[in-house]
Design a protein around this motif. Structure first.
Motif, PDB file in Angstrom:
ATOM      1  N   LEU A   5      -7.326 -60.715 -40.554  1.00 25.61           N
ATOM      2  CA  LEU A   5      -7.030 -60.492 -39.135  1.00 25.61           C
ATOM      3  C   LEU A   5      -6.763 -61.818 -38.421  1.00 25.61           C
ATOM      4  CD1 LEU A   5      -9.565 -57.672 -38.141  1.00 25.61           C
ATOM      5  CD2 LEU A   5      -7.097 -57.471 -38.469  1.00 25.61           C
ATOM      6  N   ASP A   6      -7.484 -62.880 -38.831  1.00 25.78           N
ATOM      7  CA  ASP A   6      -7.247 -64.203 -38.253  1.00 25.78           C
ATOM      8  C   ASP A   6      -5.934 -64.793 -38.767  1.00 25.78           C
ATOM      9  OD1 ASP A   6      -9.627 -64.059 -36.853  1.00 25.78           O
ATOM     10  OD2 ASP A   6     -10.777 -65.049 -38.443  1.00 25.78           O
ATOM     11  N   LEU A   7      -5.616 -64.546 -40.022  1.00 21.81           N
ATOM     12  CA  LEU A   7      -4.395 -65.108 -40.606  1.00 21.81           C
ATOM     13  C   LEU A   7      -3.147 -64.673 -39.853  1.00 21.81           C
ATOM     14  CD1 LEU A   7      -5.028 -64.780 -44.458  1.00 21.81           C
ATOM     15  CD2 LEU A   7      -4.801 -66.891 -43.163  1.00 21.81           C
ATOM     16  N   TRP A   8      -3.098 -63.401 -39.483  1.00 22.68           N
ATOM     17  CA  TRP A   8      -1.876 -62.873 -38.864  1.00 22.68           C
ATOM     18  C   TRP A   8      -2.069 -62.472 -37.397  1.00 22.68           C
ATOM     19  CZ3 TRP A   8      -2.940 -61.662 -44.077  1.00 22.68           C
ATOM     20  CH2 TRP A   8      -2.047 -62.229 -44.980  1.00 22.68           C
ATOM     21  N   ARG A   9      -3.124 -63.013 -36.767  1.00 20.10           N
ATOM     22  CA  ARG A   9      -3.372 -62.697 -35.361  1.00 20.10           C
ATOM     23  C   ARG A   9      -2.243 -63.223 -34.466  1.00 20.10           C
ATOM     24  NH1 ARG A   9      -8.130 -61.305 -33.343  1.00 20.10           N
ATOM     25  NH2 ARG A   9      -9.238 -62.246 -35.126  1.00 20.10           N
ATOM     26  N   ASP A  11       0.867 -63.912 -35.324  1.00 20.21           N
ATOM     27  CA  ASP A  11       2.088 -63.157 -35.608  1.00 20.21           C
ATOM     28  C   ASP A  11       2.084 -61.816 -34.871  1.00 20.21           C
ATOM     29  OD1 ASP A  11       3.189 -64.553 -38.488  1.00 20.21           O
ATOM     30  OD2 ASP A  11       1.087 -64.795 -37.983  1.00 20.21           O
ATOM     31  N   GLN A  12       0.921 -61.158 -34.895  1.00 19.27           N
ATOM     32  CA  GLN A  12       0.801 -59.865 -34.226  1.00 19.27           C
ATOM     33  C   GLN A  12       0.973 -60.016 -32.717  1.00 19.27           C
ATOM     34  OE1 GLN A  12       0.199 -56.939 -36.012  1.00 19.27           O
ATOM     35  NE2 GLN A  12       0.581 -55.827 -34.122  1.00 19.27           N
ATOM     36  N   ALA A  13       0.337 -61.049 -32.130  1.00 18.32           N
ATOM     37  CA  ALA A  13       0.432 -61.273 -30.694  1.00 18.32           C
ATOM     38  C   ALA A  13       1.858 -61.622 -30.265  1.00 18.32           C
ATOM     39  CB  ALA A  13      -0.534 -62.382 -30.278  1.00 18.32           C
ATOM     40  N   ALA A  14       2.533 -62.465 -31.059  1.00 18.85           N
ATOM     41  CA  ALA A  14       3.910 -62.847 -30.732  1.00 18.85           C
ATOM     42  C   ALA A  14       4.834 -61.638 -30.785  1.00 18.85           C
ATOM     43  CB  ALA A  14       4.388 -63.922 -31.701  1.00 18.85           C
ATOM     44  N   HIS A  15       4.615 -60.760 -31.745  1.00 17.01           N
ATOM     45  CA  HIS A  15       5.437 -59.554 -31.859  1.00 17.01           C
ATOM     46  C   HIS A  15       5.208 -58.634 -30.665  1.00 17.01           C
ATOM     47  CE1 HIS A  15       7.637 -56.291 -33.814  1.00 17.01           C
ATOM     48  NE2 HIS A  15       6.643 -55.497 -33.448  1.00 17.01           N
ATOM     49  N   LEU A  16       3.947 -58.492 -30.276  1.00 20.15           N
ATOM     50  CA  LEU A  16       3.630 -57.641 -29.136  1.00 20.15           C
ATOM     51  C   LEU A  16       4.290 -58.174 -27.871  1.00 20.15           C
ATOM     52  CD1 LEU A  16       2.079 -55.287 -27.874  1.00 20.15           C
ATOM     53  CD2 LEU A  16       0.089 -56.797 -27.671  1.00 20.15           C
ATOM     54  N   GLU A  17       4.284 -59.490 -27.703  1.00 21.08           N
ATOM     55  CA  GLU A  17       4.919 -60.097 -26.530  1.00 21.08           C
ATOM     56  C   GLU A  17       6.422 -59.829 -26.519  1.00 21.08           C
ATOM     57  OE1 GLU A  17       5.350 -64.484 -24.389  1.00 21.08           O
ATOM     58  OE2 GLU A  17       4.011 -64.194 -26.108  1.00 21.08           O
ATOM     59  N   ARG A  18       7.046 -59.906 -27.683  1.00 22.49           N
ATOM     60  CA  ARG A  18       8.484 -59.610 -27.771  1.00 22.49           C
ATOM     61  C   ARG A  18       8.751 -58.151 -27.460  1.00 22.49           C
ATOM     62  NH1 ARG A  18       8.126 -62.944 -32.363  1.00 22.49           N
ATOM     63  NH2 ARG A  18       8.093 -61.116 -33.739  1.00 22.49           N
ATOM     64  N   ARG A  19       7.845 -57.281 -27.910  1.00 17.01           N
ATOM     65  CA  ARG A  19       8.018 -55.840 -27.646  1.00 17.01           C
ATOM     66  C   ARG A  19       7.973 -55.554 -26.153  1.00 17.01           C
ATOM     67  NH1 ARG A  19       9.552 -51.575 -30.215  1.00 17.01           N
ATOM     68  NH2 ARG A  19       7.809 -50.326 -29.464  1.00 17.01           N
ATOM     69  N   ILE A  20       7.082 -56.249 -25.449  1.00 22.11           N
ATOM     70  CA  ILE A  20       6.951 -56.052 -24.006  1.00 22.11           C
ATOM     71  C   ILE A  20       8.208 -56.530 -23.286  1.00 22.11           C
ATOM     72  CG2 ILE A  20       5.666 -56.789 -21.968  1.00 22.11           C
ATOM     73  CD1 ILE A  20       3.177 -56.903 -23.747  1.00 22.11           C
ATOM     74  N   SER A 224      -4.911 -54.861 -46.103  1.00 27.41           N
ATOM     75  CA  SER A 224      -4.677 -53.810 -45.120  1.00 27.41           C
ATOM     76  C   SER A 224      -3.871 -54.274 -43.917  1.00 27.41           C
ATOM     77  CB  SER A 224      -6.011 -53.216 -44.656  1.00 27.41           C
ATOM     78  OG  SER A 224      -6.881 -54.224 -44.182  1.00 27.41           O
ATOM     79  N   THR A 225      -4.033 -55.533 -43.488  1.00 23.75           N
ATOM     80  CA  THR A 225      -3.300 -56.036 -42.322  1.00 23.75           C
ATOM     81  C   THR A 225      -1.796 -56.074 -42.569  1.00 23.75           C
ATOM     82  OG1 THR A 225      -5.195 -57.343 -41.590  1.00 23.75           O
ATOM     83  CG2 THR A 225      -3.047 -58.022 -40.772  1.00 23.75           C
ATOM     84  N   LEU A 226      -1.383 -56.160 -43.825  1.00 23.56           N
ATOM     85  CA  LEU A 226       0.039 -56.246 -44.140  1.00 23.56           C
ATOM     86  C   LEU A 226       0.709 -54.880 -44.281  1.00 23.56           C
ATOM     87  CD1 LEU A 226       0.071 -59.184 -46.717  1.00 23.56           C
ATOM     88  CD2 LEU A 226       0.484 -59.257 -44.246  1.00 23.56           C
ATOM     89  N   LEU A 227      -0.036 -53.804 -44.045  1.00 21.03           N
ATOM     90  CA  LEU A 227       0.528 -52.460 -44.134  1.00 21.03           C
ATOM     91  C   LEU A 227       0.911 -51.956 -42.745  1.00 21.03           C
ATOM     92  CD1 LEU A 227      -2.022 -50.840 -46.611  1.00 21.03           C
ATOM     93  CD2 LEU A 227       0.269 -51.689 -47.149  1.00 21.03           C
ATOM     94  N   ALA A 228       2.105 -51.400 -42.634  1.00 17.27           N
ATOM     95  CA  ALA A 228       2.541 -50.794 -41.382  1.00 17.27           C
ATOM     96  C   ALA A 228       1.923 -49.404 -41.303  1.00 17.27           C
ATOM     97  CB  ALA A 228       4.065 -50.711 -41.332  1.00 17.27           C
TER      98      ALA A 228
END
Length: 324
Positions: A5-9, A11-20, A224-228
Motif C-alpha cells: 500500500l505504501d509502494l503504490w500510494r 501512484d494511486q493518489a496521482a491517478h485519483l487527482e487526474r480522474r478528478i 493484491s494492490t496490483l489487481l484492478a
C-alpha cells in the motif's frame, strides 16, 4: 518490511487527482492495476465474482485452498512451466476429491477448450510480467514478507484466542524449530505448495506461528494492490508467491520462525535431546502430503482435516507398518 500500500500510494493518489480533473479522459484504473479478463480466472483469484460455470459457488483463492486454489495452481504451473516431481504434488492435488467437488470440477472443465486454457495461461503470464515490471519500477529485487500458520484448534477454544494445542502445521513447525535449536542446526526444511499467500501487514497476527522470508521479486505472481478490483475482492497486504522447488521444499533459517507458545507448553514438546534427534531424523524435511503408501513413516505427521477415505487409508498403512 515493505508494504504494498505504501509502494503504490503515490501512484494511486496521482491517478485519483487526474480522474478528478479529467473524469472522461482518464482510465478507470491506474497503470499499476492489472485487469483480469477471463471470468474463470477472475473467479479463481478474486472474491465476490459471478459463478463462471456450474451450479455451485466457486471458492476463490481469497477464501482458502479449495477447488479454486487447485485450478489456479494448475493454470500457474502451465503458464510458468512449474513442475513437481512424481508423488510430490501440492497437498490439494494429491488428496481425495469428494463426489460433489468432482461433479463441480467436471462442470468447470467442460467449459475449458484448448484455446481457452491457453488464453488463461497467457493471461497469468501477463499478470506475472506486469507484477515484475511494477516491482522493478520501485527498484525492488526482493521483498520481506511474513506468513501466519494456523493451529488446527484455532477458533475452537474458549475465547477464540485460547492457547493453541500445537496441532497440525503450527505444532509441527514449532517442534521442528525447537529440535533444530536443541541440536545446533541453523536451518530446517519443510514442504510448501506451489502457490502460497504471504503478507506485509498485521494480518493473522493472532496465529501462533509466523514465518519470515526474504522473497525474490521474480517469485511474486501478484500482490493484491496490483489487481484492478474492489477492495473487498482481494485481501489487503497479500502477496501470492511461487515455490519453484521440484519437491516443494523450502528452507528457513531457524531464527525466521517465530511462535507465541507459553513456556509450559514448550517444555512438553521436546523434553530431551534424544527425542529431538529422533524427531529431526524422521521429519527433516517435514512432509505434509497425505501419503497413503506404507513406505512412508506416518508417525509425528500433522493431524490434518481429512476425508473418510484418507482416514481409512492411513489406518491401513499404520496396520501394515506394525506387521513388519
Amino acid at each position: 518490511m515493505i508494504k504494498q500500500l505504501d509502494l503504490w500510494r503515490v501512484d494511486q493518489a496521482a491517478h485519483l487527482e487526474r480522474r478528478i480533473k479529467d473524469p472522461h479522459g482518464t482510465p478507470t484504473y491506474p497503470a499499476h492495476k492489472f485487469q483480469l479478463k477471463d471470468p474463470l480466472l477472475r473467479a479463481l483469484i478474486l472474491a465476490d465474482q459471478p459463478s463462471p460455470g456450474g451450479d455451485r459457488e466457486l471458492k476463490s483463492w481469497v477464501w482458502g485452498k479449495a477447488l479454486g486454489a487447485v485450478l489456479l495452481t494448475w493454470f500457474a504451473k502451465r503458464a510458468l512451466d512449474l513442475y513437481r516431481l512424481p508423488y510430490h504434488e501440492d497437498r490439494l492435488l494429491s488428496d481425495y476429491l469428494g463426489s460433489e467437488e468432482r461433479a463441480h470440477l467436471q462442470q468447470l472443465v467442460d467449459t475449458l477448450t484448448p484455446l481457452r486454457i491457453d488464453a488463461i495461461a497467457h493471461e497469468l503470464r501477463e499478470l506475472h510480467a506486469h507484477t515484475q515490471t511494477c516491482l522493478a519500477a520501485k527498484g525492488l529485487t526482493h521483498v520481506q514478507l511474513r506468513r501466519g500458520v494456523r493451529d488446527e484448534t484455532f477458533g475452537q477454544l474458549p475465547g477464540f484466542y485460547g492457547a493453541p494445542e500445537l496441532q497440525g502445521q503450527a505444532g509441527q513447525i514449532v517442534k521442528l524449530k525447537l529440535a533444530a535449536e536443541m541440536l545446533g542446526h541453523g536451518t530446517v526444511q519443510f514442504e510448501m505448495d506451489t502457490l502460497n499467500s504471504w503478507g506485509d501487514d498485521g494480518g493473522y497476527g493472532h496465529f501462533p506461528v509466523h514465518l519470515h522470508r526474504r522473497v525474490a521479486a521474480a517469485d511474486v505472481l501478484y500482490c493484491s494492490t496490483l489487481l484492478a478490483a474492489e477492495s473487498r475482492s482481494a485481501e489487503s497486504g497479500e502477496w501470492v508467491v511461487i515455490n519453484r522447488h521440484p519437491a516443494g521444499l523450502v528452507e528457513f533459517d531457524v531464527g525466521d520462525i517465530e511462535f507465541s507458545i507459553n513456556e509450559i507448553a514448550v517444555g512438553k514438546i521436546l523434553p530431551s535431546e534424544k527425542e529431538a534427534m529422533v524427531f529431526m531424523k524422521r521429519n527433516q524435511p517435514l512432509v505434509y502430503r497425505s501419503a497413503s503408501d506404507p513406505i512412508f513413516d506416518l508417525n509425528d505427521r500433522p493431524h490434518l482435516p481429512t476425508s473418510r477415505s484418507y482416514r481409512w487409508r492411513k489406518a491401513l498403512a499404520e496396520w501394515l507398518l506394525k506387521r513388519r
